[in-house]
Design a protein around this motif. Structure first.
Motif, PDB file in Angstrom:
ATOM      1  N   UNK A 136       0.806  -1.255  -0.009  1.00 45.03           N
ATOM      2  CA  UNK A 136       0.013  -0.018  -0.091  1.00 45.03           C
ATOM      3  C   UNK A 136       0.843   1.246  -0.039  1.00 45.03           C
ATOM      4  N   UNK A 137       1.881   0.989   0.844  1.00 44.21           N
ATOM      5  CA  UNK A 137       2.982   2.435   0.953  1.00 44.21           C
ATOM      6  C   UNK A 137       3.518   2.628  -0.567  1.00 44.21           C
ATOM      7  N   UNK A 138       3.963   1.419  -1.081  1.00 41.21           N
ATOM      8  CA  UNK A 138       4.615   1.928  -2.474  1.00 41.21           C
ATOM      9  C   UNK A 138       3.624   2.483  -3.536  1.00 41.21           C
ATOM     10  N   UNK A 139       2.307   1.761  -3.233  1.00 43.38           N
ATOM     11  CA  UNK A 139       1.421   2.403  -4.334  1.00 43.38           C
ATOM     12  C   UNK A 139       1.223   3.791  -4.020  1.00 43.38           C
ATOM     13  N   UNK A 140       0.837   4.223  -2.749  1.00 44.43           N
ATOM     14  CA  UNK A 140       0.568   5.603  -2.364  1.00 44.43           C
ATOM     15  C   UNK A 140       1.806   6.324  -2.818  1.00 44.43           C
ATOM     16  N   UNK A 141       2.997   5.998  -2.537  1.00 45.17           N
ATOM     17  CA  UNK A 141       4.356   6.908  -2.993  1.00 45.17           C
ATOM     18  C   UNK A 141       4.185   6.917  -4.537  1.00 45.17           C
ATOM     19  N   UNK A 142       3.959   5.900  -5.282  1.00 43.85           N
ATOM     20  CA  UNK A 142       3.972   6.004  -6.643  1.00 43.85           C
ATOM     21  C   UNK A 142       3.188   6.952  -7.358  1.00 43.85           C
ATOM     22  N   UNK A 143       1.783   7.309  -6.652  1.00 44.21           N
ATOM     23  CA  UNK A 143       1.094   8.263  -7.190  1.00 44.21           C
ATOM     24  C   UNK A 143       0.992   9.685  -6.515  1.00 44.21           C
ATOM     25  N   UNK A 144       2.213   9.695  -5.589  1.00 47.75           N
ATOM     26  CA  UNK A 144       2.237  11.023  -4.928  1.00 47.75           C
ATOM     27  C   UNK A 144       1.132  11.217  -3.800  1.00 47.75           C
ATOM     28  N   UNK A 145       0.859   9.938  -3.035  1.00 47.75           N
ATOM     29  CA  UNK A 145      -0.253  10.365  -2.065  1.00 47.75           C
ATOM     30  C   UNK A 145       0.324   9.846  -0.801  1.00 47.75           C
ATOM     31  N   UNK A 146       0.105  10.636   0.200  1.00 52.78           N
ATOM     32  CA  UNK A 146       0.397  10.201   1.437  1.00 52.78           C
ATOM     33  C   UNK A 146      -0.214   8.957   1.791  1.00 52.78           C
ATOM     34  N   UNK A 159     -16.856   2.373   5.975  1.00 54.24           N
ATOM     35  CA  UNK A 159     -17.685   3.011   7.052  1.00 54.24           C
ATOM     36  C   UNK A 159     -18.875   3.833   6.437  1.00 54.24           C
ATOM     37  N   UNK A 160     -18.940   3.766   5.096  1.00 53.95           N
ATOM     38  CA  UNK A 160     -19.763   4.347   4.418  1.00 53.95           C
ATOM     39  C   UNK A 160     -19.605   6.069   3.946  1.00 53.95           C
ATOM     40  N   UNK A 161     -18.416   6.268   4.268  1.00 56.15           N
ATOM     41  CA  UNK A 161     -17.940   7.617   4.156  1.00 56.15           C
ATOM     42  C   UNK A 161     -16.831   7.839   2.864  1.00 56.15           C
ATOM     43  N   UNK A 162     -17.412   8.394   1.835  1.00 54.92           N
ATOM     44  CA  UNK A 162     -16.745   8.747   0.560  1.00 54.92           C
ATOM     45  C   UNK A 162     -16.012   9.857   0.331  1.00 54.92           C
ATOM     46  N   UNK A 163     -14.842   9.518   0.060  1.00 54.75           N
ATOM     47  CA  UNK A 163     -13.888  10.843  -0.387  1.00 54.75           C
ATOM     48  C   UNK A 163     -14.050  11.030  -1.912  1.00 54.75           C
ATOM     49  N   UNK A 164     -13.847  12.270  -2.410  1.00 55.64           N
ATOM     50  CA  UNK A 164     -14.220  12.596  -3.689  1.00 55.64           C
ATOM     51  C   UNK A 164     -13.018  11.847  -4.592  1.00 55.64           C
ATOM     52  N   UNK A 165     -11.892  11.562  -4.199  1.00 57.09           N
ATOM     53  CA  UNK A 165     -11.032  10.939  -4.918  1.00 57.09           C
ATOM     54  C   UNK A 165     -11.109   9.360  -4.843  1.00 57.09           C
ATOM     55  N   UNK A 166     -12.245   8.727  -4.049  1.00 62.06           N
ATOM     56  CA  UNK A 166     -11.912   7.352  -3.828  1.00 62.06           C
ATOM     57  C   UNK A 166     -12.079   6.464  -5.442  1.00 62.06           C
ATOM     58  N   UNK A 167     -12.777   7.230  -6.340  1.00 64.18           N
ATOM     59  CA  UNK A 167     -12.928   6.314  -7.851  1.00 64.18           C
ATOM     60  C   UNK A 167     -11.602   6.661  -8.323  1.00 64.18           C
ATOM     61  N   UNK A 168     -11.080   7.656  -8.248  1.00 66.04           N
ATOM     62  CA  UNK A 168      -9.868   7.857  -8.938  1.00 66.04           C
ATOM     63  C   UNK A 168      -8.610   7.063  -8.550  1.00 66.04           C
ATOM     64  N   UNK A 169      -8.692   6.812  -7.364  1.00 62.80           N
ATOM     65  CA  UNK A 169      -7.570   5.767  -6.695  1.00 62.80           C
ATOM     66  C   UNK A 169      -7.993   4.306  -7.170  1.00 62.80           C
ATOM     67  N   UNK A 170      -9.293   4.064  -7.054  1.00 67.38           N
ATOM     68  CA  UNK A 170      -9.563   2.785  -7.529  1.00 67.38           C
ATOM     69  C   UNK A 170      -9.111   2.669  -8.766  1.00 67.38           C
ATOM     70  N   UNK A 171      -9.447   3.703  -9.834  1.00 64.15           N
ATOM     71  CA  UNK A 171      -8.671   3.643 -11.211  1.00 64.15           C
ATOM     72  C   UNK A 171      -7.196   3.525 -11.070  1.00 64.15           C
ATOM     73  N   UNK A 172      -6.693   4.057 -10.340  1.00 65.28           N
ATOM     74  CA  UNK A 172      -4.999   3.737 -10.220  1.00 65.28           C
ATOM     75  C   UNK A 172      -4.744   2.537  -9.928  1.00 65.28           C
ATOM     76  N   UNK A 173      -5.374   1.971  -9.061  1.00 64.31           N
ATOM     77  CA  UNK A 173      -5.058   0.398  -8.710  1.00 64.31           C
ATOM     78  C   UNK A 173      -5.174  -0.341 -10.082  1.00 64.31           C
ATOM     79  N   UNK A 174      -6.403  -0.351 -10.808  1.00 66.72           N
ATOM     80  CA  UNK A 174      -6.561  -0.961 -11.809  1.00 66.72           C
ATOM     81  C   UNK A 174      -5.417  -0.951 -12.913  1.00 66.72           C
ATOM     82  N   UNK A 175      -5.103   0.373 -12.899  1.00 65.28           N
ATOM     83  CA  UNK A 175      -4.116   0.549 -13.865  1.00 65.28           C
ATOM     84  C   UNK A 175      -2.632  -0.349 -13.537  1.00 65.28           C
ATOM     85  N   UNK A 176      -2.238  -0.160 -12.322  1.00 69.34           N
ATOM     86  CA  UNK A 176      -1.310  -0.911 -11.792  1.00 69.34           C
ATOM     87  C   UNK A 176      -1.478  -2.691 -11.906  1.00 69.34           C
TER      88      UNK A 176
END
Ligand SMILES: [Zn+2]
Length: 184
Positions: A136-146, A159-176
């Protein structure tokens, strides 16, 4: 014969709240939910609470009920909204629209993509990355995320609380996932 998902949810809800009527606080929310959906053994609904609209979900995991609500006391479930959703289901399970998770291969349109992304949690995608040897750490670092922020986005979704960037991060995971498989 195997129990249907609907019957399984019902019996687990009854075992979790072994009372015939919900508590006073829950009672006023029973039947007041909207956007009711069921995906397998997970049900979700929205309800207007004291501080806005809450997303409430119940899921049967290993014969036990796991619940979550986006209200301020419901982070780990078991608030009165969760009980109200359970009783709403017992009252009228057919009001919950059955949905299926979209498979990634069948995604063609923006709407498909939205359905797919709603059907897979960030937690699941990150664990798939992990099986490919990407932490998780390596993934976060590679996309410039803390990395802590990524953890927060991941646990909030559960917990049913959604950050706006949630979908974009999932897409980044798929790309990986796709590009690492291509290397094989
Ligand atoms: Zn709640």
């Amino acid at each position: 014969m195997a129990k249907s998902d609907i019957d399984t949810i019902k019996s687990v809800v009854k075992a979790h709240w072994p009372v015939t009527t919900p508590g006073a606080k829950a009672k006023r929310y029973v039947g007041e939910f909207f956007d009711l959906t069921r995906r397998g053994k997970k049900i979700t609904g929205k309800v207007e609470g004291n501080h806005g609209i809450y997303t409430v979900s119940l899921e049967v995991k290993a014969e036990r009920l796991s619940s979550a609500c986006s209200c301020y006391i419901g982070a780990y479930g078991n608030c009165h909204h969760c009980q109200a959703l359970g009783f709403t289901f017992l009252q009228d399970a057919r009001a919950f629209k059955a949905t299926r998770a979209k498979s990634l291969k069948s995604v063609r349109t923006p709407e498909d993509l939205n359905k797919y992304l709603n059907g897979v949690t960030l937690e699941k995608l990150l664990s798939e990355l992990k099986t490919k040897g990407i932490t998780q750490k390596a993934f976060a670092e590679s996309i410039g995320m803390n990395s802590r922020h990524l953890t927060s986005v991941k646990s909030c979704e559960l917990r049913n609380r959604y950050y706006n960037e949630l979908g974009a991060i999932k897409l980044a995971c798929l790309w990986f996932l796709e590009h690492i498989e291509n290397k094989k």
